[in-house]
Structures are given as structure tokens and as C-alpha cells.
Design a protein around this motif. Sequence first.
Motif, PDB file in Angstrom:
ATOM      1  N   SER A   1      42.465  63.047 108.422  1.00  0.00           N
ATOM      2  CA  SER A   1      42.211  61.648 109.801  1.00  0.00           C
ATOM      3  C   SER A   1      42.566  62.009 110.455  1.00  0.00           C
ATOM      4  N   PRO A   2      42.298  62.351 111.817  1.00  0.00           N
ATOM      5  CA  PRO A   2      42.985  62.938 113.139  1.00  0.00           C
ATOM      6  C   PRO A   2      44.585  62.566 113.078  1.00  0.00           C
ATOM      7  N   THR A   3      44.970  61.660 113.142  1.00  0.00           N
ATOM      8  CA  THR A   3      46.416  60.990 112.386  1.00  0.00           C
ATOM      9  C   THR A   3      47.409  61.409 111.699  1.00  0.00           C
ATOM     10  N   GLU A   4      46.641  61.840 110.225  1.00  0.00           N
ATOM     11  CA  GLU A   4      47.470  61.818 109.586  1.00  0.00           C
ATOM     12  C   GLU A   4      46.063  61.623 108.451  1.00  0.00           C
ATOM     13  N   ASP A   5      46.528  62.239 107.141  1.00  0.00           N
ATOM     14  CA  ASP A   5      46.411  62.825 105.946  1.00  0.00           C
ATOM     15  C   ASP A   5      46.812  61.491 104.986  1.00  0.00           C
ATOM     16  N   HIS A   6      45.707  60.820 103.232  1.00  0.00           N
ATOM     17  CA  HIS A   6      45.606  59.923 103.001  1.00  0.00           C
ATOM     18  C   HIS A   6      46.043  59.921 101.315  1.00  0.00           C
TER      19      HIS A   6
ATOM     20  N   HIS B   1      52.684  57.133 103.379  1.00  0.00           N
ATOM     21  CA  HIS B   1      52.425  58.384 104.940  1.00  0.00           C
ATOM     22  C   HIS B   1      53.819  59.373 104.321  1.00  0.00           C
ATOM     23  N   ARG B   2      54.837  58.574 104.001  1.00  0.00           N
ATOM     24  CA  ARG B   2      55.966  59.473 103.721  1.00  0.00           C
ATOM     25  C   ARG B   2      55.594  60.217 102.929  1.00  0.00           C
ATOM     26  N   PHE B   3      54.796  60.254 101.593  1.00  0.00           N
ATOM     27  CA  PHE B   3      54.559  60.819 100.530  1.00  0.00           C
ATOM     28  C   PHE B   3      53.405  61.693 100.752  1.00  0.00           C
ATOM     29  N   SER B   4      52.285  61.387 101.352  1.00  0.00           N
ATOM     30  CA  SER B   4      51.338  62.017 101.740  1.00  0.00           C
ATOM     31  C   SER B   4      51.197  63.240 103.033  1.00  0.00           C
ATOM     32  N   ALA B   5      52.982  62.892 103.892  1.00  0.00           N
ATOM     33  CA  ALA B   5      52.493  64.676 104.541  1.00  0.00           C
ATOM     34  C   ALA B   5      53.779  65.190 103.456  1.00  0.00           C
ATOM     35  N   ASP B   6      54.619  65.591 102.157  1.00  0.00           N
ATOM     36  CA  ASP B   6      54.765  66.320 101.643  1.00  0.00           C
ATOM     37  C   ASP B   6      53.831  67.090 100.521  1.00  0.00           C
TER      38      ASP B   6
END
Length: 706
Positions: free
Chosen positions: A88-93, A50-55
Motif C-alpha cells: 500500500s502507499p503507506t506501508e506493507d502488510h 507493521h513493526r515486523f513487516s518493515a523488517d
Amino acid sequence: MNQRGVDLTGATLEGRYRVESVLARGGMSVVYRGVDTRLERPVAIKVMDHRFSADRTFVERFVREARAAARLHHPAIVSVHDQGVDHSPTEDHVFLVMELVDGGTLRELLRQDGELPVPLALSVLEPVLSALGAAHGAGMVHRDVKPENILIGPNDAVKVADFGLVRAVSDAKLTSDSTILGTVAYLSPEQVETGVTDSRGDVYSAGIVLYEMLTGRPPYTGDSPLSVAYRHVNSDVPPPSEAVPGIPPALDELVLRATSRDPARRPADATAFRDELLRVRDALGVRRVPVPVPTAVWTPPPTTSTATPSSDGGAPPSPDGPPTERIPVTPPAGQHTQPGPPPPPHPGPAGGGPIGPQGTRALSRDEYASGQYGRPHGAEHAGHPTAPPTPPGGQRRGPVQDPYSTQRRRSRRSFVIWMAIVTVLALVIGVTAWWFGSGRWTSVPDLRGMSHADAVAALEEADLVPSLDHQFHDSVELGQVFDTGPEGGAEALRGSRVRVLVSKGLPVVPEVAVGISLDEANELVEDARLTPVRDEGLDQFSEEIAAGDVLGLDPEAGTEMAIGGEVRVVLSKGPPPVPVPDVTGQTRDEAVDTLTSAGFEPDVREEFAEGVEAGRVIRTSPDPGTEMLLGEDNRVEVVVSNAVQVPDVTGRRVDEARRDLEDADFAVEVDSWFGEERGRVFGQSPPGGAWVEPGSTVTLNNFPIF
């Protein structure tokens, strides 16, 4: 739940890919076994951390790299089926869907069997190099070749995984010039020093993998990742036969070429490495053997400490066990690590001993450059560390030292450090003075008469850069140097270029295509340092080549000549001359057909010829047999007889005879004895049947009848 994000087991990504058990965990992703519910086929699903998918920048570049990897179609490359982002509601995968290879990795095969027999090692490496060669041909570099990324499946399947992912990470600026990205046990020296690598970096890593298969262990180990990186930059990989006697010298030489610290001495890419591998295998008479699927998979004990992860696609553990092998890293002075379980034993042939860091990681190049990890501690030979092993519990124990001894050691260490600093400063000052004095200059060696290979070596030894210029020469043999610029003995700056004139031998008459223009032929001759000349006396007739085009050269192609020698260009004069056919005595129509068929244009006129029947050819101009070039003027004058035949009117009445002759365009004169034109004709001149000119006079002799 894993330590970096949500465990997706049981989830369905984008409503299509059902996530099942965990196959492997890495520093940048988690690999799951999954099912493509639309096609009902098993797949491997790699979900980015998730650290990279948020970039956003990383995601965009990761998508581009995934597309590039998907374009690689090769039986030894793990196929990429799809790529997507599950919101997803919390984060993107961000995830990749790849071919699922049921089996294990080369790492597991090495743990299971230790060193591999030569036929098996070559049978594993050949498809690996074939896959890397396909990637290099497509302009891609793997940059993380290691046993964990080599998958072994049923039916003799050997496949390479994780193409493009490391390139995407570096492009996303997750590393920089101060970071070493990769798996230190397999990093090429240039990747450690500069972070820049190409296909020859993959060749180096594949050579390390071959060494490890032959010996059961990588060539370098150490107390820290950076100490292993130091060995790659500053030490030559030893021959495998030093660790395992009996390995053929040809394989030693192959490993040493592939792992040369100088990239220029390695095979240019994986395809060239594979070609050399096949030649060695054929020379040794080694046949390809089936590659067994690993049956024993090591599962590390569970841990809650921050273990260093392996690269993506690392050795897949059992679904319930931790994903990667933990490698102990010696921290800088003053830092401590939490105690944790010891690393697994390495079942190599020699038994025991660390195998070096295996995970893809980012290491500080600043620490490497400072020498903090400048030399592997206690590793005097690759794979044979002498440092005492770490006991369970993660801390080494030794004899207790008294304060006096401890302080004495510290003073001695300080003295050595300060002496080293003074020595280095003196050396720097000396080298700087030498460089700005005479050190920048070097003498150009005299290369005349050397072969071009020896000349290049001599210039490189003198710290000069050769620039070869091949030219024709009348007296110097092919391949020998006949001059340099600057000349031999002159002073030149180190690293500057020296022009080396290499003889191409005598010029050779070039090949010319029949039918080219004169200008084209002249240009080819001049390019060969020869002189084109025209000699019309050599021109020849040709039915096939148009007039003015080239038939050839004199002397013929391939003939050696002195520089500037004359080469005569032979041109076509077009079709050869045609003789005028003899049509004398033929009728007008026959003569016209005969001349036209021969390529001439008949020009017919009439003329009286005594004794020649009307409509028959009297003569032609030019005369029969005269040779003519068929061109713009192909006319032949044809003279046809226009004579008419005098009717025979003897015995007829004079008035009837006159009428008939005048109707035939003859003039009539009557010669009567008594001045009368009554009676009959008893004679005429010209006689009946004679051939005369049109309009001729016919005299009738009249005999009157009373």
C-alpha cells in the motif's frame, strides 16, 4: 484504528482477500475474519504488525516458516491456505490466510465451565497431542501451547493454531539470550533459563494445559510474569488432586511426568505423550466424549492503557471488544503503571483468584537472573495466592505508617541484604576452594556384578558419565558389569566418562543365509567372537546351491559357545554325481540321445566286434553305472560296431559273384579245381550272412561248367 497500526477492516489484500471484522489482537498481529473472493469461502486473515513487516529479515523468515507450517496436513491443525504481502502507499502488510474455525477457544470453555470433567479434558487433549505429534514428526516445535491457541469448533472439532510463528519471531532476532519469549504460565523451565527448547518443551506446556483443564486454573500464579517463570524453574508442579480431590492417581502421575523439570524424564514428544494418555484412559475405562463449543465469551471492558497483549491466536473476543485479557504486572520499585480496569474474574471451581499471565510476551532474563522477581509474592500454593486483591482503580491501600517505623524497616532490610551478600560471598569462596582442591575429583564406584541399570545410576550419583560397551563373556551373566575403565576405586574428574563393560553372555552361533560366499560366512562367525573352520568331510551335494557356496553351519545357528569356539562352515559340492546309462546294443542314434539327455557328451568311434550288428553299441567308457560329476568334462566314449554282412553268392556265376562282392568292398579269391574261373559258385567262406570286418576276403569255390 488500533494502537499499533491501521485497522484494515473493509480492505482487500492483494485484490483477493476481503477483510471483515476483527477476531483477535495479539502482540505481533491482528486476526480478522475475511473472505477469499476468488473461491468464495470464509477465511481467517492474520496480518503482522507493521513493526515486523518493515523488517526484511523477519519477512523472509516469516515466509519460510509459513511455508513450513503449510506443509503440516493434519485434521487437528489449523490449515494455512496462503501467504502474501499487500503493498500500500503507506506501508506493507504481511499476512497469512488460514482456515476459519467458527467457535471459540479452550480458554473460553474454561472461563465458561471452570474445571472440566476427566472424560472431557482427555477428549480435548488427545487431538491436541496428535497435532503436536505431527508437527514434531516434521521437525517443528510449537513453543506456545496454551488454551488460547486451542480452537474448538462445531462437529467435535479441536484444532491447534499458530504453528511456526513464534519460531519465525525468534529467528528474526526479536529476542535474544537475554529475553524470555512465550506465555509464562506455560513455559518450560529450560525455555525460561536458556531460551532453547525442543519437542519436550511442547510436552511440558501440554501438561500444564491438562493440569488447568482438570483443576480450572494453572499451577502457578504470581504478582509478575517473572515470578511465575521462577516457579516453573524452581518448583515441581503439584498433583492436580491436591487442588481438586478425586482426580485418579494415574492422571496425577501423567501430569507430573509431562511437567517434570528434567526434560529427560518427560515423554520424548507429543506422540509419546499421547500414547501414555491413551493407556491411562483405557486403564481408567474413560470413553471419549463430544467437546462442546463455548457459548459464553468474556469481553473485557474497553481501555486506552497499554495492556499486555496475548500471543497471536489468543482468545478471540467479540468483534467490537479488546482482543486479549489484561494481566496485572507488578513493576520494579520506583515505577508506576497507569490505573486501568481490573482483570476479569476467573470462574474456577474455587471461585476467584488470578490465573496468571496468558499473553505471549518477551520478558527480561536479566531481571529473572538477578532475582528481582525471584519469588512469587504471597503465592504459597499454586492457584491460591494470599496477596490482597487489587481494588478497582488499580492501586492497593493499606494502613499509613509513621516515618520512624518506615526507617526502621529500611534499616532492617539493609542489614538482611548485607548479611545475605556476605553469606553468598563466603559460600562462593568456600565452594571455589573446595572445587579446586578435592571437589573436582570423585571416586569411581566398583560396579562389577551390578546390572547395567544399577551401574548407570551409581555413576550418575558419583557425577560421572557412563559409556556402556556390551561384550561377550564366558562366565558373567547377560546384562551384568564385568569391568570398568578406570577401575573401581580410582579417582576421576567429575563429569568425565567411565567405560562400563557389560556382558552380552556367551557368544551364539549366528544365522547365515544359504548360498552366501565362504568369506561372508567367515566374517559373520568372527563378528560373533567365534572361530570359523573348514571341514571338507561335512560338505554336501545340492541341486539348488552352486558348488563352493554355504549350506549352513555346524553347530546350527542359536547354539551358545565359549568365546573363540570353532564353528564349521558347510559348503555345497554342487549337484550330486550322475551314473552313466547302459546303452550297450542300442543303435548309434539311440545311444547318443540317451547320453545327451542324462547330461553327458557322447564321443562315438567305431570298432569291429564279431557277432555284433553294424551300428550297434559294443561298450562305453566309463562303463555303465559309473557315477560322474557333471562339470567341465562330461565326455563318454561310445564304441559302435562297424561289422559288415557277407552277401550269399552261392549258385551264381563266378564273374557275377566277384563283381557283387568287390562292389561291397570285399576282397575275392576263387578256388577252382581246374584253374578256370568259369562256372558257378558251389561254396564260399565266410558263408553268406556272416558279420565280418570291412574289406575282409571272401573265398569262392568254383565248379567249372564246360
